[in-house]
Design a protein around this motif. Structure first.
Motif, PDB file in Angstrom:
ATOM      1  N   THR A  50      39.040  16.109  34.313  1.00 23.12           N
ATOM      2  CA  THR A  50      38.630  17.000  33.213  1.00 23.12           C
ATOM      3  C   THR A  50      38.869  16.319  31.858  1.00 23.12           C
ATOM      4  O   THR A  50      37.949  15.782  31.269  1.00 23.12           O
ATOM      5  N   GLY A  52      40.149  13.457  31.060  1.00 26.30           N
ATOM      6  CA  GLY A  52      39.844  12.030  30.996  1.00 26.30           C
ATOM      7  C   GLY A  52      38.351  11.768  31.000  1.00 26.30           C
ATOM      8  O   GLY A  52      37.871  10.878  30.291  1.00 26.30           O
ATOM      9  N   SER A  53      37.620  12.523  31.788  1.00 28.88           N
ATOM     10  CA  SER A  53      36.181  12.272  31.920  1.00 28.88           C
ATOM     11  C   SER A  53      35.370  12.961  30.843  1.00 28.88           C
ATOM     12  O   SER A  53      34.348  12.454  30.408  1.00 28.88           O
ATOM     13  N   GLY A  54      35.804  14.137  30.437  1.00 31.37           N
ATOM     14  CA  GLY A  54      34.947  14.956  29.576  1.00 31.37           C
ATOM     15  C   GLY A  54      33.911  15.671  30.427  1.00 31.37           C
ATOM     16  O   GLY A  54      34.013  15.674  31.656  1.00 31.37           O
TER      17      GLY A  54
ATOM     18  N   TYR B 107      35.658  10.980  23.787  1.00 29.81           N
ATOM     19  CA  TYR B 107      34.278  11.475  23.820  1.00 29.81           C
ATOM     20  C   TYR B 107      34.156  12.544  22.750  1.00 29.81           C
ATOM     21  O   TYR B 107      35.159  12.987  22.196  1.00 29.81           O
ATOM     22  N   ARG B 257      44.845  19.451  25.653  1.00 28.40           N
ATOM     23  CA  ARG B 257      44.128  18.305  26.223  1.00 28.40           C
ATOM     24  C   ARG B 257      44.454  17.030  25.466  1.00 28.40           C
ATOM     25  O   ARG B 257      44.730  15.983  26.065  1.00 28.40           O
ATOM     26  N   LEU B 261      46.160  13.656  26.952  1.00 20.22           N
ATOM     27  CA  LEU B 261      45.496  12.354  26.853  1.00 20.22           C
ATOM     28  C   LEU B 261      46.438  11.330  26.242  1.00 20.22           C
ATOM     29  O   LEU B 261      46.581  10.214  26.753  1.00 20.22           O
TER      30      LEU B 261
END
Lengths: 519, 519
Positions: A50, A52-54, B107, B257, B261
């Motif tokens: 979630t 980390g990937s977007g 992102y 989030r 990260l």
């Protein structure tokens, strides 16, 4: 041995088959439980799939980040042959690289809004007045005449009050049996066919709107409230489709405010700046696949599959739809691979792409490996797969399982759930079917495909396709429980003497989500 | 006449006083009800005070738009002498003219975030990496050393899961009596005094953070969830205070989030662009005031007041806090002025500024007209005001009223509520006090000041100081009911023979929210 005994009691055939062959190995079940609850990697999988990937829209950079990470973490956990596997042509990738929608007149507001996937961006920042249309159809557009040129067009939201949340937004199933849970998320092909003309009309209306000179289209939709916005995309990923004009889905509160201001003769100007990027270099769609090889010299050629879809929409990071399923399935693989167990059959995880657009990744996989339901010309592999287990109803723990109309599996699954009733898997087995996700692709070619019953939590009210489908809306303990139960089911399937019992082969019929594009 | 009769029954003094003098005129009550329910202008007031004005931070353009509109609509409805009235020095006005907070690495995400009122904007768009600090104190800042320079600093959110909403977010009081409702929102001066050092430390820490070269500060706070963000400001409106560095309050989901990260060694870069404007030309604070003149030659010199605060925070449009109160009070005025009734006493509406910073507008008004509780040197007007009615607990309908420790009014209020029990005003009268809003200013100088009991709805969970405090979170039918009951109470107060009974004068004491600035 079991067959000789059960032959004497034909009337109890299924039950006793299950009792004899499917008595669970409690020691192994306890090892699985301990590994899942005490050494959990749920948070690791959850964070990377979630945060980390977007967003993981199929063929987007986020989807590809997730795929690459899955391959590398699978290597770390010693899964066999982790890989991306092509399933056919999907279409264009797309990602939003910048977006801003601000009210500038009568006062400033940074509007909660998200670009609709596969729509165009603005070529430059646009400042424009809002024009309201009654509905998204050409008659409503024509009513505005030349006045639509240079405007940001908003479909007038229904002028009805939002409901106050007097009912809880999240719920769990109670402790009573779920054996009679009715079918859920089931659509007949005829229902979807009836919907196609609307999709088509909507697509052409958007092209018409652009032709009339509208700068952008705004919508606000079902269930949006409180800053939660549900965003999903259209059909323009497909090769034959031109992307439509810039479009954003916005907060219902602000949409209704803008509509009231305009109806009260107040000019409303918005500033819109959207940079969307399309990826055309590889239109192929990919699934993630990895294995734990079987250890029985004969049975290792047979396969038990588990999976969920890896792709998501774009408002959030697709946490409950469906990183949750991927997290649980990866953790189930990790649990089994970490234990000193030797599954007889090969265990294969597959995390699918293109589910949100029509179960493409799983259906493509099924066509490639097992056959097309349209003609039911089946391939040899179809005989070698015992069952496919899917998870795709959010973050809630597993309460039971849908038997998908397969009576013979009911007593087997009851036995398999029994060791985990204390963890909440006390709902039982419903014979009902559930649809709209990837086990349906397997079911369509006669392979036992199952989806678990999960506590609903806030899936329908808050997260399903919304900007709030993020890590914080996952329940880590629920996912830990689910991984334990999935690992148990997969292990049991890999160890039983026979393949899982099958329903009679369905009649040849075009797959429920199989449509030609362009429409 | 009433006094002679009641003299015989001393033990039932209060009750019979009420019964005799305060028997309601049912015919008038029905006219009020009909005017309020069948000819409602609630939507008109609601639209203009929320959508039309925008956020109404004291001394901001939105506040001034609301003031001007109130004056002009009051003229339309023939209220007497609608005006803005200065109450003393407030301080700087402030408005956000542009804001954007975007994640750019790893992102893109358009983050749901709002500038904190009275903080500085960025001088130009800033792109910077996020640095986490454990808490907002100088020790936590020093731990980062030179690394803080050029960074966007985020206070690490508590790493605990959000609660799933298994309980309803909105509720109404049940049908049982509210007579024993405990006190609500009450603070002693000593409690507030104990809080001042924290406010002071926070202020100086923010100055220190800017000195260390931080670009901006991000926070995320209580109750934020699902896209709902609670935003409120600091002390920098006051003349002695320099504005602190750019600061935004953001979605808790995104804050957590970002923290994860960074803790997983992923660099996170944000783009921040904030244009905040300060207004220094007029530091005076203003209330809105208008009247319906009394018709009795003697009693017209006495006044019944009704009000609520007009100012709001900035995340939404201050719909439930407290356009709701202003809407209801304006509608109560309209109802009474539209009817062929001749109130004996003068009825005066006052909508206050500066409530959110410490009940400034009402306290300033009280000091100017009635006296300062610090010395209890009262002015003649203090003897001429019968009661002040306030509404400031959101959008829920009126269920009863807080008697604010005034035993003598209990039977009176019971009589006055009785005609409206079928509309839900069936909760009764609690002797308890409620605080933290403007009737407290009146109570402090011995004037009967009351606040109604309202259904809580989603006030504490969703709207109170949040970006979701917008028109859609108003319940129009509830506000209609409230206006009818307020109109009835105000009318009854204007007509009764005596002024409302008073509690003994409180001892001289500095007002609960009266502090010197700078701190």
């Amino acid at each position: 041995m079991q067959k000789i005994i059960t032959g004497f009691f034909l009337s109890f055939l299924f039950l006793l088959q299950a009792t004899a062959q499917d008595t669970v190995d409690i020691q192994i079940m306890n090892l699985i439980r301990e590994q899942g609850l005490k050494n959990s990697k749920i948070e690791l999988f959850a964070h990377h799939l979630t945060d980390g990937s977007g967003p993981r829209l199929t063929n987007s950079p986020g989807y590809n980040r997730a795929l690459q990470w899955l391959i590398s973490i699978s290597k770390e956990f010693n899964f066999s042959n982790p890989r991306k596997e092509a399933w056919g042509e999907f279409g264009k990738g797309w990602s939003n690289e910048y977006s801003a929608l601000n009210m500038r007149t009568p006062y400033f507001e940074d509007i909660i809004a998200y670009p609709v996937p596969w729509t165009l961006g603005t070529t430059k920042p646009a400042m424009a007045e809002v024009a309201l249309i009654d509905a998204l159809d050409s008659a409503s557009i024509d009513k505005l005449g030349a006045n639509i040129k240079g405007k940001i067009v908003m479909v007038k939201p229904a002028n009805r009050p939002l409901n106050f949340p007097f009912q809880p937004l999240a719920k769990r199933y109670g402790d009573s049996s779920l054996d009679h849970l009715p079918p859920t998320y089931m659509f007949a092909r005829s229902e979807i066919e009836a919907f196609v003309p609307y999709l088509k009309a909507e697509y052409y209306t958007k092209l018409y709107l652009a032709k009339k000179g509208a700068v952008a289209l705004l919508n606000s939709n079902r269930g949006s409230r409180d800053g939660t916005v549900f965003v999903q995309g259209a059909t323009s990923y497909a090769k034959g489709y031109a992307a439509t004009l810039p479009e954003m889905t916005m907060s219902i509160e602000t949409a209704m405010r803008i509509a009231r201001l305009i109806q009260n003769k107040q000019k409303v100007s918005l500033e819109l700046n959207v940079n969307n990027r399309f990826y055309n270099d590889d239109l192929t769609g990919y699934n993630f696949v990895a294995e734990i090889p079987g250890t029985d010299p004969v049975l290792k050629n047979e396969v038990v599959m588990l999976g969920g879809h890896l792709d998501s929409w774009t408002g959030g990071t697709g946490a409950t739809d469906n990183a949750a399923g991927c997290i649980v399935m990866m953790e189930a693989m990790r649990i089994l691979n970490a234990l000193p167990v030797k599954p007889k059959r090969t265990i294969r995880i597959a995390l699918w792409g293109g589910e949100e657009q029509g179960l493409y990744g799983s259906f493509g996989y099924v066509k490639k490996h097992f056959g097309n339901p349209a003609d039911m010309q089946l391939k040899p592999e179809q005989q070698k797969i015992s069952a496919y287990y899917n998870l795709d109803n959010g973050t809630g723990k597993i309460r039971g399982i849908y038997a998908q109309g397969n009576e013979a599996v009911v007593p087997i699954f009851r036995n398999w759930l029994a060791p985990f009733t204390d963890l909440g898997a006390n709902g039982g087995v419903t014979l009902s079917s559930t649809g709209s996700t990837d086990h349906v692709s397997f079911d369509a070619v006669g392979i036992p495909g199952f989806q678990f019953i999960q506590d609903p939590m806030e899936y329908e009210t808050r997260t399903h396709h919304s900007n709030m489908d993020t890590y914080e809306h996952l329940s880590i303990p629920d996912l830990q429980q689910a991984a334990v139960i999935v690992a148990a089911f997969v292990y049991n399937t890999a160890m039983r003497t026979e393949l899982m019992p099958r329903k009679p082969l369905p009649k040849a019929e075009r797959f429920v989500f199989d449509f030609d594009f362009p429409l």
